[in-house]
Design an enzyme around this catalytic site. Sequence first.
Site, short mmCIF file in Angstrom:
data_model
loop_
_atom_site.label_atom_id
_atom_site.label_comp_id
_atom_site.label_asym_id
_atom_site.label_seq_id
_atom_site.Cartn_x
_atom_site.Cartn_y
_atom_site.Cartn_z
N ARG A 152 8.11 -10.21 5.67
CA ARG A 152 7.51 -10.08 7.21
C ARG A 152 8.62 -10.78 8.16
O ARG A 152 8.97 -11.97 7.85
CB ARG A 152 6.26 -10.30 7.39
CG ARG A 152 5.18 -9.41 6.57
CD ARG A 152 3.98 -9.31 7.07
NE ARG A 152 3.02 -8.67 5.83
CZ ARG A 152 1.80 -8.74 5.84
NH1 ARG A 152 1.10 -9.50 6.66
NH2 ARG A 152 1.26 -7.90 4.95
N CYS B 299 0.78 -1.24 -0.12
CA CYS B 299 -0.13 0.07 0.05
C CYS B 299 0.77 1.12 0.18
O CYS B 299 0.68 1.83 -0.93
CB CYS B 299 -0.97 0.00 1.04
SG CYS B 299 -1.17 -1.31 2.36
#
Lengths: 611, 611
Positions: free
Chosen positions: A336, A307
Amino acid sequence: MTQDNYMDKEQKLNNLRHSLAHLLASAVLEMFPKAQLGVGPVIENGFFYDFLLPRSLTPEDIKVLEKRMRALAQSKLAFERIEMSTIEAKEFFKGQNQPFKIQLIEDMEKFGTTKADEILNAEPRGTGLQPRNHAESVDKVSLYKTGKFIDLCRGGHVENTSQIKSDAFKLDKVSGAYWRGDQANPQMQRIYGLAFETKGELVEYLKLQEELAKRDHRVVGPRLGLFLFNDMSPGIPFYQPKGMVVRNELEAFVREVSYGPGYSEVKLPQLFDSELWKTSGHWEHYKDDMFVLEVEEKQFALKPMNCPGHMLLYKQGLYSYRDLPLRMAEMSTLFRNELTGVLSGLTRVRGFAQDDCHIFLAPEQIADEVADLLKRITKIYKIFGMEIEDVYLSTRPEKSLGTQEEWQMAEMALAEALRKAKWEFEINQGDGAFYGPKIDMSIKDVLGRKWQLATVQLDFQMPKRFSLDYVAKDGARKTPVVIHRALIGSFERFMGILIEHYAGALPLWLSPVQVAILPISRKQNAYAKKVLKELRMQNEEFRIELDDRDESIGKKIREASMQKIPYQLILGDKEVKAKKVAVRTREGKDSGAMALKKFVEKIQTEIEKKK
Amino acid sequence: MTQDNYMDKEQKLNNLRHSLAHLLASAVLEMFPKAQLGVGPVIENGFFYDFLLPRSLTPEDIKVLEKRMRALAQSKLAFERIEMSTIEAKEFFKGQNQPFKIQLIEDMEKFGTTKADEILNAEPRGTGLQPRNHAESVDKVSLYKTGKFIDLCRGGHVENTSQIKSDAFKLDKVSGAYWRGDQANPQMQRIYGLAFETKGELVEYLKLQEELAKRDHRVVGPRLGLFLFNDMSPGIPFYQPKGMVVRNELEAFVREVSYGPGYSEVKLPQLFDSELWKTSGHWEHYKDDMFVLEVEEKQFALKPMNCPGHMLLYKQGLYSYRDLPLRMAEMSTLFRNELTGVLSGLTRVRGFAQDDCHIFLAPEQIADEVADLLKRITKIYKIFGMEIEDVYLSTRPEKSLGTQEEWQMAEMALAEALRKAKWEFEINQGDGAFYGPKIDMSIKDVLGRKWQLATVQLDFQMPKRFSLDYVAKDGARKTPVVIHRALIGSFERFMGILIEHYAGALPLWLSPVQVAILPISRKQNAYAKKVLKELRMQNEEFRIELDDRDESIGKKIREASMQKIPYQLILGDKEVKAKKVAVRTREGKDSGAMALKKFVEKIQTEIEKKK
């Protein structure tokens, strides 16, 4: 089932399981009167209890204990609540020679009731039980008595053991466990039990476990040559050639069904200056989950989501209402920083990609756009034979960004979209994210497991953080709304789920090898090569393997079936003579001899229809 | 041209350029008798000279200086070498009031001859001149006299200025430059000159520069909406939607032509434990160019190349001679920690992907495999209208790994492959890498610029470092050889070159938008939509844009041509009536009215043939 009914059922099951833990402890004390008891909480699908015992338990012991538990259950014992001051209770357990129980009471005195549940349950994960909100000093505790057995216990039990169905529980396994998970403490023996309301549920659960073990993607994936893991990069899959075929097919599928006309793919850097993450808010809230590195004395991080980059790209353009909805899609790998301890197969990874897209649009476009997304979701999961269930529209929470008007409009638009797409749904009042309302749903696989895969999430916040705008019809600058959407979610997780859903036997269009050509003996090798060449000429995208080794046809068939190759063409003298191919499926179904042309038509249709 | 001839020509040109620097200084001194002279080295395409002047130079001055230089050149002056002790020389320049020259002599006294060249040339990059190997103390220096002008100079001049063609040089531009590049020193004026052997070469160079400025991918790329850069991730392109179309087409092209049957694509992590880089040797030799980060107290790095990961994946399999050649291909993004200062457009980046492949094979398979690669290279660059030149086979250097036998066999195999592919080549004796021989080549673009794009490199070392093996025919375990190969090289760099090669007008198959439908007025919009629909129905992969804005047809055509859209369909009343389309190319060529079906056939063929 409503949420309330669900909670009732959950509580009832917890009471049942908790009661069984007492019966287990009671049975263990009969067998080993000197046994010292640890904790015995409810867990997913059952319960466990920890014991310090004079010797290791044998499988025979477990049978005896299980039998004794059944007998206890059948003797219709009541559960009787006894309240004591903590001083009395400690005295009582001292008399019983139960030092761990005394420690538990001391902990409760020290930490109060907030901690009490945690202390008694020892392992709160998966129990569904929540600690109370406020700490109260503890000077009283409750104990429960069943037959002769008395245990320190917060309660939640069946009234009478006759409510327990003897054939709906089972002792499952024994493992070692340190008192309070600390290696410095004595090692105890933890006995696990499975428990359900009915025998049917237990049987179903056992069958599912057996099936799951056979289908486990962490085993099946490497066996089929799809992917593997290596300690040199924990939690990031190594796509092997066959796995890469599946991945590429899935990407093509995404480009066709999840994206398609009107969608624009982009590819942005995977590494960004921390300044970007500060603007997006990730630096403040998500930094610990990111891989951070220093570059020329600045902090950078690998992207955990697309995003913020997409906001940045939008910001560099100049858009008017005519350009909206603007759909920015990206399939780049995201990172991550998960702890190695929690990594698991393809479902919990450090590197993954999504069929991600951010849709920038005007508020009045939300309903149509979301309806389109829901239709796509329906289409996608129908192709995979999965079902959509538990659809919730989550609305404005207490703390939230944006005006009441914006929220109302957005919530109504989502509701309208759900109706347009003819989806049944319920409202989850106040359960939206602070930055926008959302639609949640479960996707049910063939084993009945439910997964969170598709995401449709409105966002009022991110466009504001990046000061995005568009020129509206009246010439004014307005802030667009953003929809975060992924329909299959992470490619990695989805591939893991597909492997288990299909037990490795992926549909023809996804199969790394679609056809195995198996000559019965060396004599048919020349014909086999001709068949291969002809198939390739018909369609160079067919994925075909020719097994012309000097092995028995039995072995060749076995191996092709093990590899889950959908179609096997068995070529013997008969087929050579008739200029045909004998078609066999991986499940062992023979379709008999067939002209090659007919076979090509057959698989061509199946591939196109994604059967 | 052989290497030796090339050196001769280079030296001759350097002498010419260096002599012109003297003429420039001489002319400047005539114009400004108090001018103080800095350094005046040869650079790529010409020379420069730094001066401290009483006032800023005007364009008029430059014309006067250039004219005076021509006059000097035509007066047939000789270059006369004068040797002086450093003491005499310093005395001489003191008399001339040239303090910078005195500083240069002092430096030479201090640092010796090793530094002398660097000192005199001030900017050694691009000159092709190498410092001498051993430092010698300097007590003598040379000066060169032309006409009345005497300069401190290492030499290398034309014998007589009559050898300089007056129309083959040109003063180019003036810029500021601090003495010795240090802002604390006086700012001088640097006059740049271009110089070649013939007028033709100068004209050609000027034309090329003009053309290059127009084609610069750093300007053209963002203008065409292909990509952009942003400070939030220096040196990593943001592929915009149109650029992503080109990238995806190039990836499909790679899968078809650079890879193809027999190639297996894989996708490995982009992040690896430093242990892997230690095994591969990158940690020792390449660490500074890698992005390094700490994960759970271990050092990890983003991958700068695919090879070590591929070695690891090979190692986890079990291969026999029948599995070789094993071709492991990967197009993942790679990361190199380049300094922000050296980053430039798509040619010098921090993140890039290659049409990379590692081929594991037996030594006896090298010749056939490499011949196949060379044929692919020929095929690829023919498609793009580029030429392969300067082919060298680089052989065993003094320091190298592997036995004499291995090297000889490999070198002979490469030579055989070159002959099989019918490539002319020369031997570059001893210029191979220490780990294996290689084939180098230049790819010449339409502007005549030469690029290193394709790599074919043998490697004896990496498979040994990872202890790789395969089971040979005789059952013995043998070490495979590895070929590192990339045929278009980096996608990013290649895209940058293509943009300049085609001046943005990418061939039809690569164009982000292939057809623009341009109704002349609002009246034809309905027909335009019908044409669009029909084209989509004919082939949903056509990339079409409909421009139905209320703008003049002139503006629509201009914008479509600026956007380098290959075909424009102009739709007026005539076309509506005749149910045809008027076809116009981006170059402005009109093909007249055409039935839509015919147009579809035309572009279909062009796309397939990659014209």
